[in-house]
Write an enzyme that holds these catalytic residues in place. Structure first.
Site, PDB file in Angstrom:
ATOM      1  N   GLY A  31     -39.902   0.623  49.721  1.00  0.00           N
ATOM      2  CA  GLY A  31     -38.067   0.621  49.295  1.00  0.00           C
ATOM      3  C   GLY A  31     -37.649  -0.441  49.819  1.00  0.00           C
ATOM      4  N   ALA A  32     -35.803  -0.781  50.541  1.00  0.00           N
ATOM      5  CA  ALA A  32     -35.294  -2.266  50.251  1.00  0.00           C
ATOM      6  C   ALA A  32     -36.223  -2.943  50.048  1.00  0.00           C
ATOM      7  CB  ALA A  32     -35.699  -2.511  51.912  1.00  0.00           C
ATOM      8  N   ASP A  40     -48.683 -10.503  50.115  1.00  0.00           N
ATOM      9  CA  ASP A  40     -49.093  -9.400  51.020  1.00  0.00           C
ATOM     10  C   ASP A  40     -50.359  -9.667  50.494  1.00  0.00           C
ATOM     11  OD1 ASP A  40     -47.142  -7.868  52.466  1.00  0.00           O
ATOM     12  OD2 ASP A  40     -46.613  -7.732  51.221  1.00  0.00           O
ATOM     13  N   ARG A  61     -38.543  -7.413  55.351  1.00  0.00           N
ATOM     14  CA  ARG A  61     -37.984  -8.184  57.109  1.00  0.00           C
ATOM     15  C   ARG A  61     -37.047  -9.760  56.714  1.00  0.00           C
ATOM     16  NH1 ARG A  61     -43.540  -5.348  58.024  1.00  0.00           N
ATOM     17  NH2 ARG A  61     -42.751  -3.981  59.051  1.00  0.00           N
ATOM     18  N   HIS A 109     -39.769  -7.371  44.486  1.00  0.00           N
ATOM     19  CA  HIS A 109     -40.651  -5.726  43.934  1.00  0.00           C
ATOM     20  C   HIS A 109     -39.986  -5.780  42.073  1.00  0.00           C
ATOM     21  CE1 HIS A 109     -39.868  -5.027  48.270  1.00  0.00           C
ATOM     22  NE2 HIS A 109     -40.856  -4.361  48.067  1.00  0.00           N
ATOM     23  N   GLY A 148     -47.659  -7.279  44.973  1.00  0.00           N
ATOM     24  CA  GLY A 148     -47.350  -8.625  45.084  1.00  0.00           C
ATOM     25  C   GLY A 148     -48.514 -10.088  45.270  1.00  0.00           C
ATOM     26  N   GLN A 205     -49.354   2.636  58.898  1.00  0.00           N
ATOM     27  CA  GLN A 205     -49.256   1.568  59.220  1.00  0.00           C
ATOM     28  C   GLN A 205     -48.542   0.852  59.737  1.00  0.00           C
ATOM     29  OE1 GLN A 205     -48.547   0.990  54.879  1.00  0.00           O
ATOM     30  NE2 GLN A 205     -47.018  -0.712  55.366  1.00  0.00           N
TER      31      GLN A 205
END
Length: 287
Positions: free
Chosen positions: A40-41, A159, A196, A46, A156, A70
């Site tokens: 989310g966020a 990461d 973040r 995304h 993506g 995690q």
């Protein structure tokens, strides 16, 4: 002039059973299904994954789940941004048909006793600083892939180690899903998009672009014939001088994430993780 039609809201499924019932109907129609796993966020990175999924499949499922397994005990699970209402609006605008938004009890019911433990690409880098991380990631991604059994799942490259772990997971468990990785989406100044980033103060946001710049400069030095470790050491020193606390800045085999044994002839990926204030930033680039 007539108003534009309002996008239909995606169906929101809270349980695996409800989700599977919807998926079964699509499969009876012979439709190709894509999954985009998220916490989310949602930001433009995304949404870029969702657009790619839309191009590759007839139906798109986006999962929204802040996965507790995690996060370590001193990490930001409690403060991680949760913006479901605005996430749903963004996904509706892209024509997403289904959202899977379970709670923790649905994903990890009482008595849950199964985890997925990995080595290979899960060793080192993030694991050196967050030893719990990839067991949590592999377990939740495994559960999502089994719940949906999508034709493709889109991730993506931001990461990058996680992408390599998921590819290995799907390959080792012979899951019938193609794992698609897409390039990192960046702000105009080069900062990799991340949920973040919202934690950064205005001054930290200005400084945050340093990590991408240092990586580019270090990669250019290596491409120009510089010795790998001295170039990386100089990059780490530049980040230290700018106020970062560096976890790692390394060059690894892009396919296995193993340390390089023949740097001139291996596919190479530079990966970095560093703290800026209370925010941990990660990034990577091909070299």
């Amino acid at each position: 002039m007539p108003a534009s039609p309002t996008p239909a809201s995606p169906a929101i499924h809270r349980t695996v059973d409800d989700l599977r019932a919807a998926l079964a109907a699509w499969r009876r129609e012979g439709l190709r299904i894509a999954l985009v796993p998220t916490m989310g966020a949602l930001h433009e990175g995304h949404l870029d994954l969702v657009r790619a999924a839309r191009e590759r499949a007839d139906r798109v499922v986006v999962s929204i789940f802040v996965n507790p397994t995690q996060f370590g005990p001193k990490e930001d699970f409690g403060s991680y941004p949760r913006t479901e209402a605005s996430d749903v609006e963004k996904l509706a605008a892209l024509g997403v048909e289904a959202i899977f938004a379970p709670n923790a009890a649905e994903m990890y019911p009482e008595g849950f006793a199964t985890t997925i433990s990995m080595v290979g690409p899960a060793l080192g880098l993030e694991t050196d600083f967050r030893p719990h991380f990839f067991t949590g990631v592999a377990t939740v991604v495994g559960k999502l892939l089994i719940a949906v059994m999508p034709d493709i799942a889109v991730f993506g490259e931001k990461d990058y180690q996680q992408l390599m772990v998921v590819r290995r997971l799907a390959r080792d468990l012979r899951l019938p899903t193609e794992i698609v990785g897409l390039p990192t989406v960046r702000e105009a100044d080069g900062l990799a998009l991340s949920s973040r980033n919202a934690y950064l103060s205005a001054e930290e946001r200005r400084l945050a672009t340093t990590i991408a710049r240092v990586m580019r400069e270090t990669a250019e030095a290596i491409r120009a014939g510089g010795t790998v470790e001295p170039a990386l050491a100089e990059g780490r020193a530049a980040l230290d001088a700018a106020g970062f606390r560096v976890d790692y800045l390394v060059l690894r085999n892009a396919e296995t994430l193993a340390e390089l044994t023949d740097p001139a002839n291996e596919p190479r990926r530079m990966l970095a993780a560093a703290w800026l204030g209370k925010t941990r930033l990660i990034d990577n680039i091909a070299v």
